[in-house]
Design a protein around this motif. Structure first.
Motif, PDB file in Angstrom:
ATOM      1  N   VAL A   1     -18.424  11.122   4.436  1.00 15.68           N
ATOM      2  CA  VAL A   1     -18.215  10.086   3.434  1.00 15.68           C
ATOM      3  C   VAL A   1     -17.235  10.620   2.402  1.00 15.68           C
ATOM      4  CG1 VAL A   1     -19.274   8.692   1.616  1.00 15.68           C
ATOM      5  CG2 VAL A   1     -20.517   9.087   3.752  1.00 15.68           C
ATOM      6  N   CYS A   2     -16.179   9.875   2.159  1.00 16.23           N
ATOM      7  CA  CYS A   2     -15.190  10.240   1.146  1.00 16.23           C
ATOM      8  C   CYS A   2     -15.183   9.173   0.057  1.00 16.23           C
ATOM      9  CB  CYS A   2     -13.792  10.365   1.767  1.00 16.23           C
ATOM     10  SG  CYS A   2     -13.656  11.687   2.998  1.00 16.23           S
ATOM     11  N   LEU A   3     -15.119   9.624  -1.190  1.00  9.71           N
ATOM     12  CA  LEU A   3     -15.143   8.707  -2.326  1.00  9.71           C
ATOM     13  C   LEU A   3     -13.758   8.564  -2.948  1.00  9.71           C
ATOM     14  CD1 LEU A   3     -18.420   9.812  -4.159  1.00  9.71           C
ATOM     15  CD2 LEU A   3     -18.133   8.065  -2.393  1.00  9.71           C
ATOM     16  N   HIS A   4     -13.475   7.351  -3.406  1.00 13.08           N
ATOM     17  CA  HIS A   4     -12.237   7.062  -4.108  1.00 13.08           C
ATOM     18  C   HIS A   4     -12.579   6.300  -5.391  1.00 13.08           C
ATOM     19  CE1 HIS A   4     -10.162   8.177  -0.386  1.00 13.08           C
ATOM     20  NE2 HIS A   4     -10.998   7.367   0.261  1.00 13.08           N
ATOM     21  N   ASN A   5     -11.782   6.497  -6.419  1.00 15.48           N
ATOM     22  CA  ASN A   5     -11.993   5.810  -7.706  1.00 15.48           C
ATOM     23  C   ASN A   5     -13.406   6.036  -8.240  1.00 15.48           C
ATOM     24  OD1 ASN A   5      -9.370   4.606  -7.441  1.00 15.48           O
ATOM     25  ND2 ASN A   5     -10.286   3.094  -6.052  1.00 15.48           N
ATOM     26  N   ALA A   6     -13.894   7.263  -8.099  1.00 16.23           N
ATOM     27  CA  ALA A   6     -15.273   7.584  -8.489  1.00 16.23           C
ATOM     28  C   ALA A   6     -15.359   7.864  -9.989  1.00 16.23           C
ATOM     29  CB  ALA A   6     -15.764   8.786  -7.688  1.00 16.23           C
ATOM     30  N   LYS A   7     -16.089   7.000 -10.703  1.00 11.77           N
ATOM     31  CA  LYS A   7     -16.234   7.138 -12.146  1.00 11.77           C
ATOM     32  C   LYS A   7     -17.694   6.945 -12.545  1.00 11.77           C
ATOM     33  CE  LYS A   7     -11.556   5.363 -13.028  1.00 11.77           C
ATOM     34  NZ  LYS A   7     -10.743   4.326 -13.730  1.00 11.77           N
ATOM     35  N   SER A   8     -18.012   7.321 -13.774  1.00 12.92           N
ATOM     36  CA  SER A   8     -19.392   7.202 -14.249  1.00 12.92           C
ATOM     37  C   SER A   8     -19.443   6.590 -15.639  1.00 12.92           C
ATOM     38  CB  SER A   8     -20.077   8.574 -14.254  1.00 12.92           C
ATOM     39  OG  SER A   8     -19.382   9.468 -15.109  1.00 12.92           O
ATOM     40  N   LYS A   9     -20.617   6.025 -15.963  1.00 12.72           N
ATOM     41  CA  LYS A   9     -20.893   5.477 -17.288  1.00 12.72           C
ATOM     42  C   LYS A   9     -22.236   6.039 -17.749  1.00 12.72           C
ATOM     43  CE  LYS A   9     -18.895   0.920 -16.086  1.00 12.72           C
ATOM     44  NZ  LYS A   9     -18.915   1.055 -14.614  1.00 12.72           N
TER      45      LYS A   9
END
Length: 361
Positions: A288-296
């Motif tokens: 699994v590869c993540l793109h545009n990974a951000k957090s709040k």
């Protein structure tokens, strides 16, 4: 001279050998046969599936502005070490997680300011009513769980939550098996056919929550999900009035592992669900590869009641937005024994009465 490439049997894992008679790769252990090209394609797929790439940009939360923290106080539990935040008009006497006394340790400092907060929709009376309904009719429940004074101790707590958004790209390789059986009147036959099944897909995730408190059990917090983010508003300290807020002790970086676990498991389940028509399916490899990974960073509303009985801690929780209520209940084995013997005595008395009745006949 180039190295000899060894191929493993997809069925049993044994080393395959080339059979000149059938012109196929044959396993000497399970006697399965495979086309040479199929085996090559299968191995190429295994080689080209990359490792997981699940990196995050974790700059959630913001800095407090001048004056925002002046009316906030911190209470510290000397038992579990938890830090509870309140506004100046709200006091705290007990820790919502371990029920031990807390002491005010001064003004609030440090930590990041939440980006969002979901205000409480259900008040304390609704939480007490839900708890009463949860324990209603349970004869073998210890008395402490039914005591009204104890139920009054249920507390409204804003739990710190890290929220993760990402686009996940999943690639998976499965071994599919189909069975065909028949009989010629003398013998029963089973034919096993193996298939290399490839799947790729993209899944978009929004607001995957991971609680930022080590005192709040992950399983308990996840069991009262989901929270509906449409009710989230920009954080203001005014929302803390009358409630407690847990100061996070697990930051966004430390929460990434749990977020990745939830996203990876869900992505694999979704991709696996697209494979149909096989008697069995085994995952061989995947990534699994993540793109545009951000957090709040947000605060979620939870009603909590903590109870210790017979040396074990019991925690009940209610989603302060939706009203969903969860919690395990113990059995008072002393009451259970009395209840059991009461039933036994009643059954014996009935049987004795029947015996006398039969004797008169």
């Amino acid at each position: 001279m180039s190295d000899v490439i060894e191929y493993k049997c997809p069925a049993c894992g044994g080393k395959l050998e080339f059979n000149s008679g059938s012109q196929k790769m044959r396993c000497p252990f399970c006697e399965s046969e495979f086309d040479v090209d199929s085996i090559k394609d299968h191995d190429n797929c295994l080689e080209h599936i990359k490792e997981d790439d699940m990196e995050w940009e974790t700059s959630a939360g913001s800095e407090w502005q001048s004056g925002e923290k002046e009316n906030m106080r911190v209470y510290t539990c000397k038992s579990c070490g938890g830090e509870i935040i309140t506004d100046a008009t709200t006091s705290a006497s007990k820790c919502p997680y371990c029920d031990n006394p807390v002491v005010m340790s001064g003004n609030f400092s440090g930590a990041l300011k939440p980006d969002y907060i979901i205000p409480f929709k259900y008040d304390k009376e609704a939480a007490k009513a839900a708890l009463n309904k949860h324990i209603e009719g349970r004869k073998l429940l210890p008395k402490v769980f039914k005591d009204q004074n104890h139920i009054d101790e249920i507390k409204g707590v804003y739990v710190p939550v890290w929220l993760f958004d990402a686009d996940a790209e999943g690639k998976m390789l499965f071994k599919g098996e189909k069975l065909r059986s028949w009989s010629d009147g003398k013998f029963n036959y089973i034919e096993r056919s193996y298939f290399s099944v490839q799947r790729e897909g993209n899944v978009q995730y929004e607001l995957v929550p991971v609680d930022g408190s080590s005192k709040m059990q992950d399983e308990l917090m996840e069991s009262i999900e989901p929270f509906d983010f449409k009710d989230a508003v920009e954080f203001k300290t005014a929302y803390l009035s009358g409630y407690l807020a847990d100061k996070y002790d697990i930051d966004a970086e430390q929460s990434v592992e749990r977020a990745n676990e939830r996203i990876k498991n869900t992505t694999e389940q979704i991709i696996s669900g697209t494979v149909q028509g096989y008697n069995s399916l085994t995952k061989e490899s995947g990534s699994v590869c993540l793109h545009n990974a951000k957090s709040k960073y947000a605060l979620y509303p939870v009603w909590i009641l903590n109870t210790t009985w017979d040396g074990k801690k019991y925690v009940f929780a209610m989603n302060g937005q939706t009203g969903k209520f969860v919690g395990d209940l113990p059995i008072d084995y002393g009451a259970s024994a009395k209840y059991f013997w009461g039933i036994t005595a009643a059954v014996t008395a009935v049987c004795f009465g029947i015996s006398l009745l039969l004797g008169l006949g």
